[in-house]
Design an enzyme around this catalytic site. Structure first.
Site, PDB file in Angstrom:
ATOM      1  N   SER A   1      33.570  35.191  49.874  1.00  0.00           N
ATOM      2  CA  SER A   1      33.858  36.314  50.773  1.00  0.00           C
ATOM      3  C   SER A   1      32.575  37.088  50.964  1.00  0.00           C
ATOM      4  O   SER A   1      31.764  37.185  50.047  1.00  0.00           O
ATOM      5  CB  SER A   1      34.892  37.257  50.162  1.00  0.00           C
ATOM      6  OG  SER A   1      36.181  36.737  50.292  1.00  0.00           O
TER       7      SER A   1
ATOM      8  N   ARG B   1      43.538  27.909  40.720  1.00  0.00           N
ATOM      9  CA  ARG B   1      42.229  28.309  41.228  1.00  0.00           C
ATOM     10  C   ARG B   1      41.799  29.712  40.787  1.00  0.00           C
ATOM     11  O   ARG B   1      40.822  30.245  41.286  1.00  0.00           O
ATOM     12  CB  ARG B   1      42.195  28.191  42.756  1.00  0.00           C
ATOM     13  CG  ARG B   1      43.157  29.092  43.468  1.00  0.00           C
ATOM     14  CD  ARG B   1      43.163  28.809  44.964  1.00  0.00           C
ATOM     15  NE  ARG B   1      43.752  29.905  45.705  1.00  0.00           N
ATOM     16  CZ  ARG B   1      45.052  30.218  45.693  1.00  0.00           C
ATOM     17  NH1 ARG B   1      45.905  29.519  44.977  1.00  0.00           N
ATOM     18  NH2 ARG B   1      45.495  31.243  46.387  1.00  0.00           N
TER      19      ARG B   1
HETATM   20  P1  ATP Z   1      41.385  35.004  46.037  1.00  0.00           P
HETATM   21  O1  ATP Z   1      41.948  35.590  47.317  1.00  0.00           O
HETATM   22  O2  ATP Z   1      41.229  33.522  46.100  1.00  0.00           O
HETATM   23  O3  ATP Z   1      42.086  35.489  44.816  1.00  0.00           O
HETATM   24  P2  ATP Z   1      39.466  37.103  46.235  1.00  0.00           P
HETATM   25  O4  ATP Z   1      39.407  37.330  47.703  1.00  0.00           O
HETATM   26  O5  ATP Z   1      40.274  38.013  45.397  1.00  0.00           O
HETATM   27  O6  ATP Z   1      39.902  35.583  45.931  1.00  0.00           O
HETATM   28  P3  ATP Z   1      36.698  37.884  46.079  1.00  0.00           P
HETATM   29  O7  ATP Z   1      36.808  39.243  45.516  1.00  0.00           O
HETATM   30  O8  ATP Z   1      36.496  37.728  47.537  1.00  0.00           O
HETATM   31  O9  ATP Z   1      37.989  37.039  45.629  1.00  0.00           O
HETATM   32  O10 ATP Z   1      35.593  37.093  45.219  1.00  0.00           O
HETATM   33  C1  ATP Z   1      34.608  36.229  45.778  1.00  0.00           C
HETATM   34  C2  ATP Z   1      34.847  34.793  45.354  1.00  0.00           C
HETATM   35  O11 ATP Z   1      34.965  34.700  43.949  1.00  0.00           O
HETATM   36  C3  ATP Z   1      36.124  34.180  45.878  1.00  0.00           C
HETATM   37  O12 ATP Z   1      35.960  33.702  47.185  1.00  0.00           O
HETATM   38  C4  ATP Z   1      36.373  33.059  44.898  1.00  0.00           C
HETATM   39  O13 ATP Z   1      35.578  31.929  45.194  1.00  0.00           O
HETATM   40  C5  ATP Z   1      35.870  33.652  43.598  1.00  0.00           C
HETATM   41  N1  ATP Z   1      36.964  34.191  42.793  1.00  0.00           N
HETATM   42  C6  ATP Z   1      37.588  35.366  42.959  1.00  0.00           C
HETATM   43  N2  ATP Z   1      38.533  35.561  42.028  1.00  0.00           N
HETATM   44  C7  ATP Z   1      38.486  34.469  41.229  1.00  0.00           C
HETATM   45  C8  ATP Z   1      39.207  34.080  40.058  1.00  0.00           C
HETATM   46  N3  ATP Z   1      40.136  34.864  39.530  1.00  0.00           N
HETATM   47  N4  ATP Z   1      38.903  32.890  39.490  1.00  0.00           N
HETATM   48  C9  ATP Z   1      37.943  32.114  40.006  1.00  0.00           C
HETATM   49  N5  ATP Z   1      37.228  32.426  41.095  1.00  0.00           N
HETATM   50  C10 ATP Z   1      37.489  33.584  41.707  1.00  0.00           C
HETATM   51 MG    MG Z   2      37.872  37.191  49.021  1.00  0.00          MG
END
Ligand code: ATP
Ligand code: MG
Length: 437
Positions: A363, A227
């Site tokens: 988020s 993911r």
């Molecule tokens: P995760 O905990 O799943 O790594 P995150 O909390 O680091 O995500 P956020 O910074 O909250 O990610 O980014 C907002 C959204 O972008 C996430 O909820 C997710 O749907 C998407 N996202 C984040 N990182 C990635 C990634 N490396 N690849 C694909 N989608 C991502």
């Molecule tokens: Mg997040």
């Protein structure tokens, strides 16, 4: 004067109907499959709208066509002039009997993968020849769903008063923490690829109040999961005079809308993927961080207050809450510096994660709009306010209270297609080990 090209199509495959029996048409596309039953040959021709059966009965077509069809192979690019014939047994009840076939380009044989999908190939083998792989039914369905979802997202946000913006992807400072930044050489300086449009979209609420952006985000993700990508598309909104609850409502209504539109418009694609979309009811469940910690404790997983929730624990939560739900009221220390701590209990933040089973889809939260508090939070997270000076100046120009979120588009497409590996829903995925094609 325009020239006449004999390969120029008159119809797409889906426009040929049994009612056209006897009509002359020109089709163009690629050989999807050929079946030879001796006296009769069936050729499936694929174009951007689907496929149609070209039937070649030995005793009805010219010697030239028979000869030419002997040499045809999968993925050859051809144009077919012929006559439509009603045929109950053919797919969609219609076939075309060719009068002439032009070979526009031959595909090199043998093809590296089976484009009919009958002999499945490993994902890495397929991604190495992605352009060919994308000709298969499954990716065709996935990317039509992706297109339809994007259209529905834009329609929804635009109708709800958001304007689409594009902010820089080459930036000078980190927004989500330094560890996952890609450095780039920017003339004589170092710059970075943007991890998210966070800071810019916040600034823009001063001028436009409600903005959204759909654009790539770059994260140097070391973890190799199904993911995470190094480059993904982020759907972001930011809204003035709003708090977390307001933008949570936007998110759940948007997801409901997208699920509804895709399930109505993409029936054929969902059938190909053997997937059923359940249009969710709103409001989604809201569960606090404290509640999930208790739920996990009851399930035998101990998480101390203030600790992040590890993936195995999310899998347990996914079993307890098997659809969309929000996890709200995260400890402030687990969230980025720009998230607003609660006035009454600063150790808790006005933040949320939007989950689907065990996977995080989005988020968001209320943002800090007071400059001094923002600087304090930066320092607490060991960030240097000096490197955010252009961002901080916006807070001197009448920054309103505001809130927003970011949805990972590919994670949403996984929900809509039932696909479990995120690489399948990106045309040319980028991850720690893949930079080509
Ligand atoms: P995760 O905990 O799943 O790594 P995150 O909390 O680091 O995500 P956020 O910074 O909250 O990610 O980014 C907002 C959204 O972008 C996430 O909820 C997710 O749907 C998407 N996202 C984040 N990182 C990635 C990634 N490396 N690849 C694909 N989608 C991502
Ligand atoms: Mg997040």
């Amino acid at each position: 004067m325009s020239r006449v090209y004999p390969w120029r199509r008159t119809h797409y495959s889906n426009e040929i109907t049994p009612e056209m029996d006897g009509e002359k048409v020109v089709l163009a596309g690629w050989v999807k499959d050929i079946r030879d039953l001796g006296g009769i040959k069936f050729l499936l021709l694929r174009d951007k709208e689907g496929f149609i059966q070209i039937t070649i009965p030995r005793d009805e077509v010219s010697e030239d066509i028979i000869k030419l069809s002997e040499d045809l192979q999968r993925q050859d690019c051809i144009s077919v002039r012929g006559k439509v014939r009603r045929m109950a047994k053919a797919p969609r009840g219609v076939e075309v009997i060719p009068e002439s076939i032009i070979v526009l380009n031959r595909a090199k044989q043998p093809l590296p993968i089976d484009i009919t999908g009958k002999t499945p190939a490993d994902i890495d083998v397929r991604l190495d020849v992605r352009v060919l792989d994308l000709a298969r039914d499954e990716p065709q369905a996935i990317f039509r769903i992706r297109h339809t979802a994007l259209e529905a997202i834009r329609e929804f946000l635009s109708k709800n008063g958001f304007i689409e913006v594009h902010t820089p992807k080459i930036i000078a400072t980190a927004t989500e923490g330094g560890a996952s930044l890609f450095p780039v050489i920017y003339f004589e300086r170092e710059a970075f690829l943007a991890q998210s449009p966070q800071l810019y979209k916040e600034q823009l609420v001063i001028d436009f109040e409600k903005v959204y952006e759909i654009s790539p985000a770059f994260r140097a993700e070391k973890s190799h999961t199904r993911r995470h990508l190094a480059e993904f598309v982020s759907v972001d909104i930011e809204m003035a005079f709003a708090v977390a609850e307001d933008v949570m409502e936007v998110a759940e209504r948007l997801l409901q809308h997208v699920c509804r539109v895709v399930s109505e418009k993409c029936k054929r694609e969902l059938e190909i993927l053997k997937h059923k979309i359940i249009v969710p009811e709103v409001p989604f469940k809201r569960i606090t961080y404290d509640e999930i910690i208790n739920e996990l404790r009851e399930a035998g997983v101990k998480i101390n207050w203030g600790e992040d929730v590890p993936t195995p624990a999310f899998r347990i939560l996914g079993k307890l809450h098997p659809y969309f739900y929000f996890i709200v009221d995260w400890p402030t220390n687990l969230k980025p510096f720009y998230i607003k701590p609660r006035d009454d209990k600063p150790e808790i933040s006005e933040s949320f994660d939007l989950m689907w089973h065990w996977i995080e889809i989005a988020s968001g939260g209320t943002r800090i709009h007071d400059k001094e508090l923002l600087i304090k939070r930066m320092k607490e997270q060991n960030l240097n306010p000096e490197s955010f000076k252009y961002h901080l100046q916006a807070f001197e120009f009448g920054m309103p209270p505001h809130a927003g979120w970011g949805i990972g588009l590919e994670r949403l497409i996984m929900v809509l297609t039932g696909i479990r590996n995120i690489r399948e829903v990106v045309l040319f995925p980028r991850d720690r080990f893949r930079l080509v094609p």
